[in-house]
Design a protein around this motif. Structure first.
Motif, PDB file in Angstrom:
ATOM      1  N   GLY A  39       1.140  -1.084  -0.037  1.00 42.44           N
ATOM      2  CA  GLY A  39       0.232  -0.202   0.327  1.00 42.44           C
ATOM      3  C   GLY A  39       1.320   1.345   0.139  1.00 42.44           C
ATOM      4  O   GLY A  39       1.733   1.434  -0.826  1.00 42.44           O
ATOM      5  N   ASP A  40       0.662   1.945   0.503  1.00 43.99           N
ATOM      6  CA  ASP A  40       0.687   3.525   0.723  1.00 43.99           C
ATOM      7  C   ASP A  40       2.380   3.606   1.212  1.00 43.99           C
ATOM      8  O   ASP A  40       2.963   4.405   1.644  1.00 43.99           O
ATOM      9  N   ARG A  41       2.737   2.446   2.200  1.00 41.56           N
ATOM     10  CA  ARG A  41       4.018   2.535   2.565  1.00 41.56           C
ATOM     11  C   ARG A  41       5.299   2.301   1.661  1.00 41.56           C
ATOM     12  O   ARG A  41       6.303   2.692   2.173  1.00 41.56           O
ATOM     13  N   ASN A  42       4.716   2.334   0.522  1.00 39.69           N
ATOM     14  CA  ASN A  42       5.992   2.091  -0.341  1.00 39.69           C
ATOM     15  C   ASN A  42       6.495   1.168  -0.731  1.00 39.69           C
ATOM     16  O   ASN A  42       8.192   1.061  -0.229  1.00 39.69           O
ATOM     17  N   ILE A  43       6.565  -0.365   0.241  1.00 39.61           N
ATOM     18  CA  ILE A  43       7.047  -1.112   0.884  1.00 39.61           C
ATOM     19  C   ILE A  43       8.209  -1.799  -0.169  1.00 39.61           C
ATOM     20  O   ILE A  43       7.422  -2.570  -0.813  1.00 39.61           O
ATOM     21  N   THR A  44       9.440  -1.972  -0.351  1.00 40.10           N
ATOM     22  CA  THR A  44       9.995  -2.422  -2.024  1.00 40.10           C
ATOM     23  C   THR A  44      10.073  -4.253  -1.143  1.00 40.10           C
ATOM     24  O   THR A  44      10.052  -4.694  -0.338  1.00 40.10           O
ATOM     25  N   PRO A  45      10.701  -4.676  -2.196  1.00 44.93           N
ATOM     26  CA  PRO A  45      10.451  -6.032  -1.942  1.00 44.93           C
ATOM     27  C   PRO A  45      12.203  -6.543  -1.328  1.00 44.93           C
ATOM     28  O   PRO A  45      11.600  -7.414  -0.047  1.00 44.93           O
ATOM     29  N   ASP A  46      12.594  -5.659  -1.833  1.00 46.78           N
ATOM     30  CA  ASP A  46      14.033  -5.877  -0.584  1.00 46.78           C
ATOM     31  C   ASP A  46      13.750  -5.452   0.216  1.00 46.78           C
ATOM     32  O   ASP A  46      14.372  -6.320   1.591  1.00 46.78           O
ATOM     33  N   MET A  47      12.786  -4.752   1.436  1.00 45.78           N
ATOM     34  CA  MET A  47      12.970  -4.236   2.143  1.00 45.78           C
ATOM     35  C   MET A  47      11.544  -5.755   3.597  1.00 45.78           C
ATOM     36  O   MET A  47      11.669  -5.787   4.108  1.00 45.78           O
ATOM     37  N   GLU A  48      10.521  -5.485   2.280  1.00 46.40           N
ATOM     38  CA  GLU A  48       9.377  -6.686   3.114  1.00 46.40           C
ATOM     39  C   GLU A  48      10.690  -7.859   2.896  1.00 46.40           C
ATOM     40  O   GLU A  48      10.393  -8.664   4.152  1.00 46.40           O
ATOM     41  N   LYS A  49      11.771  -8.323   2.264  1.00 42.29           N
ATOM     42  CA  LYS A  49      12.409  -9.611   3.027  1.00 42.29           C
ATOM     43  C   LYS A  49      13.395  -9.116   3.438  1.00 42.29           C
ATOM     44  O   LYS A  49      13.484 -10.107   4.460  1.00 42.29           O
ATOM     45  N   GLN A  50      13.949  -8.272   3.780  1.00 44.44           N
ATOM     46  CA  GLN A  50      15.032  -7.525   5.268  1.00 44.44           C
ATOM     47  C   GLN A  50      14.154  -7.861   6.260  1.00 44.44           C
ATOM     48  O   GLN A  50      14.745  -8.304   6.943  1.00 44.44           O
ATOM     49  N   PHE A  51      13.050  -7.033   6.372  1.00 46.16           N
ATOM     50  CA  PHE A  51      12.367  -7.215   7.419  1.00 46.16           C
ATOM     51  C   PHE A  51      11.713  -8.956   7.584  1.00 46.16           C
ATOM     52  O   PHE A  51      11.499  -9.454   9.199  1.00 46.16           O
ATOM     53  N   LYS A  52      10.975  -9.531   6.835  1.00 45.78           N
ATOM     54  CA  LYS A  52      11.115 -11.119   6.789  1.00 45.78           C
ATOM     55  C   LYS A  52      11.869 -12.189   7.925  1.00 45.78           C
ATOM     56  O   LYS A  52      11.602 -13.001   8.668  1.00 45.78           O
ATOM     57  N   GLU A  53      13.410 -11.900   7.199  1.00 46.46           N
ATOM     58  CA  GLU A  53      14.277 -12.508   7.978  1.00 46.46           C
ATOM     59  C   GLU A  53      14.859 -11.677   9.095  1.00 46.46           C
ATOM     60  O   GLU A  53      14.740 -12.783  10.126  1.00 46.46           O
ATOM     61  N   ARG A  54      14.517 -11.381   9.387  1.00 46.24           N
ATOM     62  CA  ARG A  54      14.524 -10.520  10.762  1.00 46.24           C
ATOM     63  C   ARG A  54      13.611 -10.582  11.336  1.00 46.24           C
ATOM     64  O   ARG A  54      13.742 -11.432  12.910  1.00 46.24           O
ATOM     65  N   MET A  55      12.514 -10.948  10.829  1.00 47.86           N
ATOM     66  CA  MET A  55      11.302 -11.041  11.585  1.00 47.86           C
ATOM     67  C   MET A  55      11.409 -13.198  11.826  1.00 47.86           C
ATOM     68  O   MET A  55      11.358 -13.566  13.928  1.00 47.86           O
ATOM     69  N   LYS A  56      11.780 -13.765  11.338  1.00 51.99           N
ATOM     70  CA  LYS A  56      11.913 -14.944  11.229  1.00 51.99           C
ATOM     71  C   LYS A  56      13.642 -15.353  12.583  1.00 51.99           C
ATOM     72  O   LYS A  56      12.496 -16.337  13.146  1.00 51.99           O
ATOM     73  N   LYS A  57      13.861 -14.963  12.125  1.00 52.77           N
ATOM     74  CA  LYS A  57      15.245 -14.524  13.499  1.00 52.77           C
ATOM     75  C   LYS A  57      15.065 -14.342  14.613  1.00 52.77           C
ATOM     76  O   LYS A  57      15.331 -14.910  15.597  1.00 52.77           O
ATOM     77  N   ALA A  58      13.949 -13.649  14.617  1.00 55.24           N
ATOM     78  CA  ALA A  58      13.038 -13.337  16.143  1.00 55.24           C
ATOM     79  C   ALA A  58      12.874 -14.036  16.391  1.00 55.24           C
ATOM     80  O   ALA A  58      12.724 -14.851  17.835  1.00 55.24           O
ATOM     81  N   LEU A  59      11.636 -14.988  15.551  1.00 54.17           N
ATOM     82  CA  LEU A  59      10.929 -15.918  16.742  1.00 54.17           C
ATOM     83  C   LEU A  59      11.487 -17.280  16.368  1.00 54.17           C
ATOM     84  O   LEU A  59      10.492 -18.571  17.078  1.00 54.17           O
ATOM     85  N   GLU A  60      12.542 -17.649  16.006  1.00 51.26           N
ATOM     86  CA  GLU A  60      13.135 -18.618  16.149  1.00 51.26           C
ATOM     87  C   GLU A  60      13.908 -18.720  17.571  1.00 51.26           C
ATOM     88  O   GLU A  60      14.618 -18.481  17.838  1.00 51.26           O
ATOM     89  N   LYS A  61      13.488 -19.648  18.280  1.00 48.29           N
ATOM     90  CA  LYS A  61      13.213 -19.481  19.753  1.00 48.29           C
ATOM     91  C   LYS A  61      13.634 -20.896  20.568  1.00 48.29           C
ATOM     92  O   LYS A  61      13.534 -21.875  20.175  1.00 48.29           O
ATOM     93  N   THR A  62      14.603 -21.000  21.529  1.00 45.67           N
ATOM     94  CA  THR A  62      15.106 -22.089  21.830  1.00 45.67           C
ATOM     95  C   THR A  62      14.420 -22.306  23.712  1.00 45.67           C
ATOM     96  O   THR A  62      14.740 -21.335  24.442  1.00 45.67           O
ATOM     97  N   TYR A  63      13.977 -23.416  23.602  1.00 49.33           N
ATOM     98  CA  TYR A  63      13.100 -23.852  25.130  1.00 49.33           C
ATOM     99  C   TYR A  63      13.885 -25.010  25.766  1.00 49.33           C
ATOM    100  O   TYR A  63      14.769 -25.190  25.155  1.00 49.33           O
ATOM    101  N   VAL A  64      13.735 -24.750  26.973  1.00 48.30           N
ATOM    102  CA  VAL A  64      14.549 -26.074  28.028  1.00 48.30           C
ATOM    103  C   VAL A  64      13.365 -26.671  28.527  1.00 48.30           C
ATOM    104  O   VAL A  64      12.991 -25.774  29.390  1.00 48.30           O
ATOM    105  N   LEU A  65      13.043 -27.916  28.991  1.00 47.01           N
ATOM    106  CA  LEU A  65      11.995 -28.186  29.248  1.00 47.01           C
ATOM    107  C   LEU A  65      12.838 -29.554  30.480  1.00 47.01           C
ATOM    108  O   LEU A  65      13.233 -30.142  29.975  1.00 47.01           O
ATOM    109  N   VAL A  66      12.423 -29.245  31.607  1.00 48.36           N
ATOM    110  CA  VAL A  66      13.009 -29.573  33.343  1.00 48.36           C
ATOM    111  C   VAL A  66      11.310 -30.017  33.239  1.00 48.36           C
ATOM    112  O   VAL A  66      10.414 -29.920  34.139  1.00 48.36           O
ATOM    113  N   PHE A  67      11.459 -31.334  33.899  1.00 53.97           N
ATOM    114  CA  PHE A  67      10.667 -32.266  33.794  1.00 53.97           C
ATOM    115  C   PHE A  67      10.313 -33.040  34.677  1.00 53.97           C
ATOM    116  O   PHE A  67      11.678 -34.126  34.471  1.00 53.97           O
ATOM    117  N   ASN A  68       9.407 -33.989  36.276  1.00 50.21           N
ATOM    118  CA  ASN A  68       9.789 -35.308  36.620  1.00 50.21           C
ATOM    119  C   ASN A  68       8.021 -36.209  35.881  1.00 50.21           C
ATOM    120  O   ASN A  68       7.756 -35.899  34.754  1.00 50.21           O
TER     121      ASN A  68
END
Length: 294
Positions: A39-68
């Motif tokens: 839309g009006d934000r004039n997001i270029t394909p490169d800008m969208e690609k960069q944003f998605k890569e950063r968001m994807k990396k931010a959402l790559e998380k590591t968790y530890v489950l300790v259980f009995n």
């Protein structure tokens, strides 16, 4: 009397063994990132690609489950922010399942979740969700463990941004009306206006009876074995490492910080803040990415 004493000794030994048993499982979580409206934000394909890569990396998380046998804690491993990360990105990532300590007691069917949102700490205290699992016959290997498939339809957590989906088109509309809706969606300047929160989602889990505990990552539980993988079609949580009966036992502690609320109360509170964010333009919008106060 001798038989009674022997029985008591056996029961006591079993109880002690059950208490001493412990496992530590590491999980990797990955979430798909939807396309952005331009839309009006004039997001270029490169800008969208960069944003998605950063968001994807931010959402790559590591968790530890300790259980009995009955209790567990599930916690995200902390990591340093990548250079260039801004407050809006961190805020979005925190809404997508990150942070806090998640405690479950499958015997008592209760959970506690310590979570900070917009600078305020909450302690969600509620019963574990009832998951009506459908047991499947399909199997596969996850690491060295043979896992069995189970599926279920569950309500979505409305406080988790990962559950947002692009709005669906009305199948009964004409082609012209669909094109008009599509153009309207592309012209939106607010990303959140193009998304919606579904009421329920289908999850697929893979559990192993080789580790006979009825728990798993996050609020997933109720299967005859540890859940090693679970996916809702957008977010996949996969176990990458398991250590049974480690030499150094970790303490499984109930979280106790924050304002005590139920899951429904927490979701209602976050939903209101999400609406405020939408009106502000979302993170990084007219409000400069500054979160509304709780």
């Amino acid at each position: 009397m001798k038989k009674i004493l022997t029985l008591i000794a056996v029961v006591s030994t079993f109880a002690a063994s059950a208490q001493q048993f412990q496992g530590v499982a590491t999980y990797e979580s990955k979430t798909g990132v939807p396309d952005l409206p331009r839309g009006d934000r004039n997001i270029t394909p490169d800008m969208e690609k960069q944003f998605k890569e950063r968001m994807k990396k931010a959402l790559e998380k590591t968790y530890v489950l300790v259980f009995n046998r009955s209790e567990s804690t599930y916690k995200e491993e902390e990591k340093l922010d990548a250079p260039g990360d801004n407050g809006g990105m961190r805020m979005m990532a925190s809404f997508m399942g990150g942070g806090g300590t998640h405690y479950k007691d499958v015997k008592e069917k209760r959970f506690l979740f310590e979570k900070e949102v917009f600078g305020k700490e909450f302690l969600i205290d509620d019963t574990l969700p009832k998951i009506k699992w459908k047991m499947e016959t399909e199997t596969k290997k996850v690491g060295d463990y043979t896992c069995y498939k189970a599926t279920a339809v569950v309500p979505v957590d409305k406080s988790d941004f990962r559950n947002l989906r692009p709005k669906k088109q009305d199948a009964t509309k004409t082609d012209d009306a669909k094109k008009a809706d599509e153009q309207k969606a592309n012209n939106r300047t607010n990303f959140m206006d193009s998304m919606e929160m579904p009421k329920e989602t289908t999850i697929t889990a893979w559990y192993t009876p080789d580790i006979p505990v009825s728990t798993g990552p996050s609020n997933y539980w109720g299967l005859p074995g540890l859940i090693l993988e679970v996916s809702d079609g957008k977010t996949t949580i996969l176990c990458s490492k398991i250590v049974l009966n480690p030499k150094e036992k970790a303490e499984i502690k109930k979280p106790n910080k924050g304002s005590r609320v139920t899951q429904a109360q927490y979701e209602e509170t976050v939903a209101k803040k999400m609406e405020e964010m939408r009106q502000m333009g979302g993170p990084g919008g007219p409000g400069g990415g500054r979160p509304p106060r709780m």
